[in-house]
Scaffold this motif. Structure first.
Motif, PDB file in Angstrom:
ATOM      1  N   THR A  83     -42.957 -89.186   7.007  1.00  0.00           N
ATOM      2  CA  THR A  83     -42.586 -87.839   7.433  1.00  0.00           C
ATOM      3  C   THR A  83     -41.085 -87.583   7.302  1.00  0.00           C
ATOM      4  OG1 THR A  83     -44.458 -87.740   8.944  1.00  0.00           O
ATOM      5  CG2 THR A  83     -42.669 -86.198   9.330  1.00  0.00           C
ATOM      6  N   ALA A  84     -40.256 -88.542   7.734  1.00  0.00           N
ATOM      7  CA  ALA A  84     -38.805 -88.343   7.646  1.00  0.00           C
ATOM      8  C   ALA A  84     -38.374 -88.158   6.194  1.00  0.00           C
ATOM      9  CB  ALA A  84     -38.067 -89.522   8.281  1.00  0.00           C
ATOM     10  N   ALA A  85     -38.960 -88.945   5.283  1.00  0.00           N
ATOM     11  CA  ALA A  85     -38.629 -88.811   3.863  1.00  0.00           C
ATOM     12  C   ALA A  85     -39.071 -87.452   3.326  1.00  0.00           C
ATOM     13  CB  ALA A  85     -39.278 -89.941   3.073  1.00  0.00           C
ATOM     14  N   ALA A  86     -40.240 -86.974   3.764  1.00  0.00           N
ATOM     15  CA  ALA A  86     -40.726 -85.665   3.321  1.00  0.00           C
ATOM     16  C   ALA A  86     -39.803 -84.553   3.817  1.00  0.00           C
ATOM     17  CB  ALA A  86     -42.150 -85.440   3.817  1.00  0.00           C
ATOM     18  N   ALA A  87     -39.335 -84.671   5.053  1.00  0.00           N
ATOM     19  CA  ALA A  87     -38.419 -83.669   5.597  1.00  0.00           C
ATOM     20  C   ALA A  87     -37.092 -83.687   4.849  1.00  0.00           C
ATOM     21  CB  ALA A  87     -38.197 -83.928   7.090  1.00  0.00           C
ATOM     22  N   ARG A  88     -36.613 -84.889   4.516  1.00  0.00           N
ATOM     23  CA  ARG A  88     -35.378 -84.983   3.734  1.00  0.00           C
ATOM     24  C   ARG A  88     -35.555 -84.325   2.369  1.00  0.00           C
ATOM     25  NH1 ARG A  88     -34.994 -86.750  -0.946  1.00  0.00           N
ATOM     26  NH2 ARG A  88     -36.210 -88.615  -0.460  1.00  0.00           N
ATOM     27  N   ARG A  94     -34.251 -77.831  -1.297  1.00  0.00           N
ATOM     28  CA  ARG A  94     -34.216 -76.425  -0.885  1.00  0.00           C
ATOM     29  C   ARG A  94     -35.600 -75.769  -0.918  1.00  0.00           C
ATOM     30  NH1 ARG A  94     -29.808 -74.013   0.014  1.00  0.00           N
ATOM     31  NH2 ARG A  94     -30.647 -71.977  -0.609  1.00  0.00           N
ATOM     32  N   LEU A  95     -36.603 -76.529  -0.526  1.00  0.00           N
ATOM     33  CA  LEU A  95     -37.933 -75.936  -0.464  1.00  0.00           C
ATOM     34  C   LEU A  95     -38.011 -74.862   0.623  1.00  0.00           C
ATOM     35  CD1 LEU A  95     -40.217 -79.090  -0.930  1.00  0.00           C
ATOM     36  CD2 LEU A  95     -39.318 -77.517  -2.654  1.00  0.00           C
ATOM     37  N   HIS A  96     -37.079 -74.919   1.585  1.00  0.00           N
ATOM     38  CA  HIS A  96     -37.043 -73.916   2.647  1.00  0.00           C
ATOM     39  C   HIS A  96     -36.652 -72.542   2.117  1.00  0.00           C
ATOM     40  CE1 HIS A  96     -32.622 -74.326   2.582  1.00  0.00           C
ATOM     41  NE2 HIS A  96     -32.865 -75.627   2.481  1.00  0.00           N
ATOM     42  N   LEU A 293     -32.114 -83.515  11.016  1.00  0.00           N
ATOM     43  CA  LEU A 293     -31.608 -84.044   9.747  1.00  0.00           C
ATOM     44  C   LEU A 293     -30.515 -83.168   9.144  1.00  0.00           C
ATOM     45  CD1 LEU A 293     -34.918 -85.272   8.041  1.00  0.00           C
ATOM     46  CD2 LEU A 293     -33.333 -86.540   9.507  1.00  0.00           C
ATOM     47  N   GLY A 294     -30.135 -82.093   9.848  1.00  0.00           N
ATOM     48  CA  GLY A 294     -29.016 -81.281   9.385  1.00  0.00           C
ATOM     49  C   GLY A 294     -29.396 -79.910   8.867  1.00  0.00           C
ATOM     50  N   GLY A 295     -30.680 -79.577   8.860  1.00  0.00           N
ATOM     51  CA  GLY A 295     -31.101 -78.264   8.407  1.00  0.00           C
ATOM     52  C   GLY A 295     -31.279 -77.306   9.566  1.00  0.00           C
ATOM     53  N   GLU A 296     -31.814 -76.125   9.258  1.00  0.00           N
ATOM     54  CA  GLU A 296     -32.146 -75.180  10.308  1.00  0.00           C
ATOM     55  C   GLU A 296     -33.393 -75.678  11.036  1.00  0.00           C
ATOM     56  OE1 GLU A 296     -32.616 -71.323   8.632  1.00  0.00           O
ATOM     57  OE2 GLU A 296     -30.574 -71.245   7.815  1.00  0.00           O
TER      58      GLU A 296
END
Length: 421
Positions: A83-88, A94-96, A293-296
């Motif tokens: 999960t952490a790797a997927a979030a990274r 920039r999939l967000h 992880l530093g994102g929104e």
């Protein structure tokens, strides 16, 4: 020692890997139908990703990670979970910025330094799904129903779905205080790990399997009764939706999951009689992970299941495996002068999509026919002798041992029509 694999790892031989391929085929097909695309991340990541994402007080980070310095002096870690790797990857790529929600799945090896036991190894394989970008309860219900649907298609029975809500930071702060107040008089009876968790992460004490800790936490205040109105409404809606989908579940107020990033919905799927561990799938929400992880603050939810434990469960329950797709045609060689023609014919059959083998050891015809029997082929083509001089081959049906002569230029079309029909 050079011929012995490391403890906690496995070799999966051809007579086993076809089962893995079958399970993976089912997983990929379900993901396609649910709208998930495959994500492939590196096997190792910067160590800080797991320290921040998984949580520094978790057993994974404190005890189980394979961490080392690379040649540049950077600390890297073999991934212990996905999960952490997927979030990274979601953040870095920039999939967000694209359409939401983003639905991905992964299949691959993970690494944890743990005591090997039935279905649990130091290198193990996980399948997981992640959904980023929606906090709606309908996503929780769909993800949980998807996990149950996977096991239904694999033929696994006697499943028990446990769900809970672990709340949000507001809920957990209230629960943390109430839990510490309850446990403080019993602190000396807790195991050393849980004594350490008391200040840093007391919620994890509820997940401890030590008998003394389980006894000490009996009657402890549960987070489900401390939920804020938003978390309570979310959890109530998830339950309503699961009932609408016909997915049976049990609310387990002691279910907390082992990683720090979980918020709101948490769930586990249990099955009996597969060894020391009965959980074969776990997941939940992690609305704070992307922000950590530093994102929104982007909401997320997912689950992971171990392939070793899934296959072990199927075997323990006697699930019927599909018939293994094996060699369909064996091309036997009669005489060295026929070897070139036999090789050409074998390649032509393969080019038509048929699984074909020929003799590679210079064996006698009798030995070759025995090999064809072992391979359980449908037909054996015998190339050589007087027939080859006439531009013919002998075609032997292995089901009834009948033989017929065929023109060499006809045999590929004939077998293609027979076997593909």
């Amino acid at each position: 020692m050079l011929t012995q694999r490391p403890k906690g790892t496995n070799d999966f031989l051809p007579q086993e890997t076809w089962k893995w391929q079958y399970v993976e085929q089912i997983l990929r097909e379900v993901c396609r139908q649910y709208g998930y695309g495959e994500l492939r991340t590196p096997i190792f990541e910067h160590t800080e990703l797991f320290q921040r994402g998984v949580g520094e007080t978790t057993d994974i980070v404190e005890k189980e990670m394979y961490t080392f310095l690379d040649k540049g002096g950077r600390s890297v870690t073999l991934r212990p979970e996905g999960t952490a790797a997927a979030a990274r990857a979601y953040l870095e790529n920039r999939l967000h910025a694209g359409p939401q929600p983003v639905k991905v799945y992964y299949i691959g090896p993970m690494f944890r330094y743990d005591k090997p036991q039935a279905g649990r190894y130091r290198q193990f394989h996980q399948f997981g799904v992640e959904v980023f970008g929606s906090d709606e309860p309908v996503v929780d219900a769909e993800v949980i129903a998807m996990a149950m649907e996977i096991y239904r298609r694999l033929g696994i029975k006697d499943l028990e779905l446990n769900i809970n809500s672990v709340g949000c930071p507001v809920c957990r702060a209230r629960h943390r205080e109430a839990l510490q107040e309850f446990l403080r008089p019993q602190l000396a009876s807790l195991c050393k790990d849980c004594q350490s968790r008391f200040e840093r992460n007391p919620l994890r004490i509820l997940d401890c399997k030590q008998e003394g800790c389980q006894a000490a936490t009996r009657g402890a205040p549960t987070i489900t009764r401390q939920l804020c109105p938003d978390c309570k409404d979310h959890f109530d809606q998830v339950q309503t939706l699961l009932k609408a989908l016909g997915v049976p579940f049990t609310v387990n107020e002691r279910l907390v999951r082992g990683l720090d990033y979980y918020t709101k919905t948490a769930f586990e799927i249990m099955v009996k009689d597969i060894g020391a561990q009965s959980s074969i799938c776990g997941g939940g929400r992690y609305n704070g992970l992307v922000g950590e992880l530093g994102g929104e603050d982007v909401p997320g939810i997912g689950f992971a299941l171990g392939l070793e434990r899934t296959i072990l469960t199927m075997e323990k329950q006697g699930v019927a495996w599909p018939e293994e797709a094996g060699t369909r045609v064996f091309v036997a060689v009669l005489g060295t002068e026929a070897r070139e023609q036999a090789l050409v014919l074998t390649q032509q059959l393969r080019s038509r999509g048929l699984a074909a083998e020929t003799d590679l050891l210079g064996r006698s015809l009798k030995a070759q026919l025995k090999q064809a029997d072992r391979l359980k082929v449908s037909y054996t083509v015998i190339v050589g002798g007087d027939e080859l001089q006439r531009g013919e081959v002998q075609l032997r049906s292995m089901s009834d041992s009948s033989q017929q002569a065929l023109k060499l230029e006809q045999v590929v079309d004939y077998l293609t029509e027979k076997l593909k029909s």
